[in-house]
Scaffold this motif. Structure first.
Motif, PDB file in Angstrom:
ATOM      1  N   PHE A   1      -0.069  79.584  31.258  1.00 11.07           N
ATOM      2  CA  PHE A   1      -0.343  79.645  29.822  1.00 11.07           C
ATOM      3  C   PHE A   1       0.901  80.066  29.044  1.00 11.07           C
ATOM      4  O   PHE A   1       0.797  80.553  27.919  1.00 11.07           O
ATOM      5  CB  PHE A   1      -1.506  80.604  29.554  1.00 11.07           C
TER       6      PHE A   1
ATOM      7  N   THR B   1      -3.074  70.347  41.677  1.00 11.32           N
ATOM      8  CA  THR B   1      -3.745  69.860  40.472  1.00 11.32           C
ATOM      9  C   THR B   1      -4.678  68.684  40.717  1.00 11.32           C
ATOM     10  O   THR B   1      -5.762  68.615  40.137  1.00 11.32           O
ATOM     11  CB  THR B   1      -2.690  69.436  39.428  1.00 11.32           C
TER      12      THR B   1
ATOM     13  N   ASN C   1      -9.769  73.954  36.741  1.00 13.14           N
ATOM     14  CA  ASN C   1      -9.000  72.956  36.002  1.00 13.14           C
ATOM     15  C   ASN C   1      -8.480  73.504  34.688  1.00 13.14           C
ATOM     16  O   ASN C   1      -7.410  73.086  34.218  1.00 13.14           O
ATOM     17  CB  ASN C   1      -9.865  71.715  35.747  1.00 13.14           C
ATOM     18  N   ALA C   2      -9.227  74.423  34.082  1.00  9.33           N
ATOM     19  CA  ALA C   2      -8.743  75.045  32.846  1.00  9.33           C
ATOM     20  C   ALA C   2      -7.459  75.829  33.081  1.00  9.33           C
ATOM     21  O   ALA C   2      -6.662  76.030  32.159  1.00  9.33           O
ATOM     22  CB  ALA C   2      -9.822  75.962  32.272  1.00  9.33           C
ATOM     23  N   VAL C   3      -7.232  76.257  34.317  1.00 11.00           N
ATOM     24  CA  VAL C   3      -6.004  76.990  34.648  1.00 11.00           C
ATOM     25  C   VAL C   3      -4.888  76.028  35.057  1.00 11.00           C
ATOM     26  O   VAL C   3      -3.810  76.015  34.453  1.00 11.00           O
ATOM     27  CB  VAL C   3      -6.268  78.018  35.774  1.00 11.00           C
TER      28      VAL C   3
ATOM     29  N   ASN D   1      -4.791  72.604  35.141  1.00 13.46           N
ATOM     30  CA  ASN D   1      -4.649  71.331  34.447  1.00 13.46           C
ATOM     31  C   ASN D   1      -4.751  71.473  32.937  1.00 13.46           C
ATOM     32  O   ASN D   1      -5.137  70.534  32.241  1.00 13.46           O
ATOM     33  CB  ASN D   1      -5.705  70.331  34.942  1.00 13.46           C
ATOM     34  N   ASN D   2      -4.401  72.635  32.415  1.00 10.45           N
ATOM     35  CA  ASN D   2      -4.478  72.828  30.966  1.00 10.45           C
ATOM     36  C   ASN D   2      -3.293  72.166  30.274  1.00 10.45           C
ATOM     37  O   ASN D   2      -2.261  71.889  30.905  1.00 10.45           O
ATOM     38  CB  ASN D   2      -4.551  74.325  30.637  1.00 10.45           C
ATOM     39  N   PRO D   3      -3.381  71.907  28.968  1.00 10.89           N
ATOM     40  CA  PRO D   3      -2.304  71.196  28.263  1.00 10.89           C
ATOM     41  C   PRO D   3      -1.061  72.030  28.027  1.00 10.89           C
ATOM     42  O   PRO D   3      -0.020  71.477  27.633  1.00 10.89           O
ATOM     43  CB  PRO D   3      -2.962  70.811  26.932  1.00 10.89           C
TER      44      PRO D   3
ATOM     45  N   SER E   1       0.642  74.014  30.372  1.00 11.49           N
ATOM     46  CA  SER E   1       1.571  74.010  31.503  1.00 11.49           C
ATOM     47  C   SER E   1       1.759  72.646  32.131  1.00 11.49           C
ATOM     48  O   SER E   1       2.485  72.513  33.114  1.00 11.49           O
ATOM     49  CB  SER E   1       1.070  74.982  32.581  1.00 11.49           C
ATOM     50  N   ASN E   2       1.140  71.615  31.584  1.00  8.86           N
ATOM     51  CA  ASN E   2       1.231  70.284  32.175  1.00  8.86           C
ATOM     52  C   ASN E   2       1.806  69.281  31.178  1.00  8.86           C
ATOM     53  O   ASN E   2       1.672  69.458  29.959  1.00  8.86           O
ATOM     54  CB  ASN E   2      -0.161  69.806  32.623  1.00  8.86           C
TER      55      ASN E   2
ATOM     56  N   PHE F   1      -2.277  65.566  30.957  1.00  9.18           N
ATOM     57  CA  PHE F   1      -3.475  66.106  30.313  1.00  9.18           C
ATOM     58  C   PHE F   1      -4.324  64.977  29.735  1.00  9.18           C
ATOM     59  O   PHE F   1      -5.555  65.058  29.734  1.00  9.18           O
ATOM     60  CB  PHE F   1      -3.099  67.107  29.227  1.00  9.18           C
TER      61      PHE F   1
END
Length: 496
Positions: free
Chosen positions: A192, A224, A261-263, A265-267, A269-270, A275
């Motif tokens: 994050f 991921t 996935n919220a951790v 594959n969040n927008p 850090s990816n 995303f």
């Protein structure tokens, strides 16, 4: 545009009266939206960009770019209004309209680019024209697919499905893989912060180096991709099975996968395109029969790509590396941010013409055998974007290499035409297969109901390139599907 009608049975009609089919509300809505949507995407928005004040030259490049943008806008509108959901084709035209159409048109008008175009305007004209030719070839490929109807499976028991116990095994693999990634990066907080922080941590740990990124690709891939694939399968299971919705274990596993996935594959850090893959594949899986969700996804995709994407790199760098853009035009962020696909294609044309020529499959071979480390294969090709960036003398060589450039660098103009003919053919076949399978086969374990949404989402990454960067996650996804797929028909072992 297909018009859907509800047939009225002729039984009981007085002699001599003519049946008038009743038009469905969905067809009326499509008719009402057709003209404004086609005019808006195909004419109004390109014209609005074209009249912006700027020092750009109104030469052949500009006019071919205008034709390309209008063509892609009309095709995208048709995809949104079609009677059947065409996930892969819709994603293709969404990418072309924004990344190869509106954004480079704004760059040409404002005479600003995120990446320098080192060649002449003639090379840029070749690139834009080849993009347009590739799009036309894609459409021809979709038309050719209609002449070979999909064969219906004679033995339904041989159709692929998900094995129930293996699905739970995949969920366990997802938790383990993501946990290793989290531990390797020092805890969930880094997910994050910024993408730069994750990249620096991976390099400091030795998983990536200037010579090889295989270790980094596998670390991030297994951290991921299994989490996303498992989430899609459990989502499909819950959406289509009342029995699954009554099982606490299935619901609890789905909830845990959603948090996972919220951790990972969040927008924040990816990469934004990854995303988009997560978002599109999840929405198309959660709403497998909703034309409204499909159309909303395409419409919101245009808005997000034009408005949100140019500012989403706020999370790419830390506070010291982030440089906000001071804009004088609403379209300037499109010109100075990350939509460098057409410009990089032009640079690829210039690179090939400057001496190296075409590689005749060498770059694609490097993408297919992405898993081979450079210590084993010293002459392994580099990412096409990295190779072109180094030739240009760029400090940041993390540059795109769209599918058009990948086909051009290996096989020239003929490769672009043949490649997009095949791509259009396979996309149409995949969409038709998905439409038939989801309409007839509503089993929770329907493999195509997961594969096609995932391919549609990942097509953004494949079209943007480079292919070598995109290959790692494809390999991990294939391993995941091989793990959970079975051809046996024993109902006790399948999702139900």
């Amino acid at each position: 545009m297909a018009v859907q009608t509800h047939e009225i049975q002729s039984r009981g009609l007085p002699p001599g009266e003519v049946e008038v089919p009743a038009v469905s509300p969905r067809a009326l809505l499509s008719r009402a939206l057709a003209v404004p949507l086609i005019l808006g995407l195909g004419l109004f928005l390109p014209a609005l960009v074209a009249v912006q004040p700027g020092p750009g030259v109104r030469d052949g490049v500009f006019w071919v770019q205008m034709v390309l943008t209008s063509y892609a806008g009309i095709r995208l509108a048709v995809m949104a209004l079609t009677a059947h959901r065409k996930l892969i084709q819709g994603s293709f035209w969404l990418f072309v309209y924004v990344a190869m159409g509106v954004a480079p048109l704004a760059q040409d008008v404002l005479d600003q680019t995120p990446t320098p175009v080192v060649g002449t305007r003639a090379d840029l004209l070749v690139a834009v024209a080849l993009v347009l030719i590739g799009c036309a070839a894609f459409d021809v490929g979709t038309l050719l697919s209609r002449h070979r109807p999909i064969r219906r499976a004679r033995r339904r028991e041989r159709s692929a499905s998900f094995h129930r116990k293996r699905v739970f095994l995949l969920a366990a693999v997802a938790f383990v893989g993501s946990a290793l990634l989290v531990v390797k990066l020092g805890g969930p907080a880094v997910f994050f912060s910024s993408r730069q922080a994750i990249t620096d941590t991976i390099r400091a740990d030795g998983a990536a180096s200037a010579e090889s990124n295989v270790g980094s690709a596998f670390l991030r891939g297994f951290g991921t991709v299994p989490a996303l694939v498992a989430l899609l399968i459990f989502t499909r299971w819950l959406v289509t099975s009342r029995r699954a919705r009554r099982r606490p274990l299935v619901i609890a596993t789905w909830g845990a996968l959603l948090l996972l996935n919220a951790v990972v594959n969040n927008p924040v850090s990816n990469p934004r395109y990854w995303f988009l893959t997560v978002l599109f594949s999840f929405l198309f899986t959660a709403f497998p029969r909703s034309p409204a969700m499909y159309r909303a996804a395409l419409a919101l995709g245009v808005i997000g790509a034009l408005v949100v994407f140019p500012f989403a790199d706020r999370f790419r760098y830390d506070d010291g590396g982030y440089k906000p853009v001071e804009t004088t035009s609403v379209f300037e962020p499109l010109a100075v941010k990350d939509y460098d696909q057409v410009g990089m294609f032009a640079n690829t044309v210039t690179f090939a013409d400057s001496g190296p020529g075409h590689f005749y499959g060498r770059q694609i071979a490097g993408s297919v055998f992405f898993f081979v480390p450079r210590s084993v294969w010293p002459g392994k090709p580099r990412d096409t974007g990295v190779m072109i960036g180094q030739w240009m003398g760029m400090k940041n060589v993390n540059l795109s290499s769209p599918m058009w450039a990948e086909l051009w660098i290996d096989f020239g103009a003929g490769g672009v035409v043949a490649g997009f003919l095949g791509l259009g053919y396979l996309s149409a076949r995949g969409d038709r297969l998905y439409a038939r399978r989801t309409a007839v086969d509503r089993r929770p374990g329907n493999v195509m109901a997961i594969v096609i949404p995932l391919v549609a989402g990942y097509s953004f990454i494949l079209l943007r390139g480079p292919l070598l960067q995109a290959s790692g996650r494809i390999g991990v996804a294939l391993i995941c599907f091989a793990l959970v797929t079975t051809l046996r028909s024993d109902p006790r072992r399948l999702l139900r």
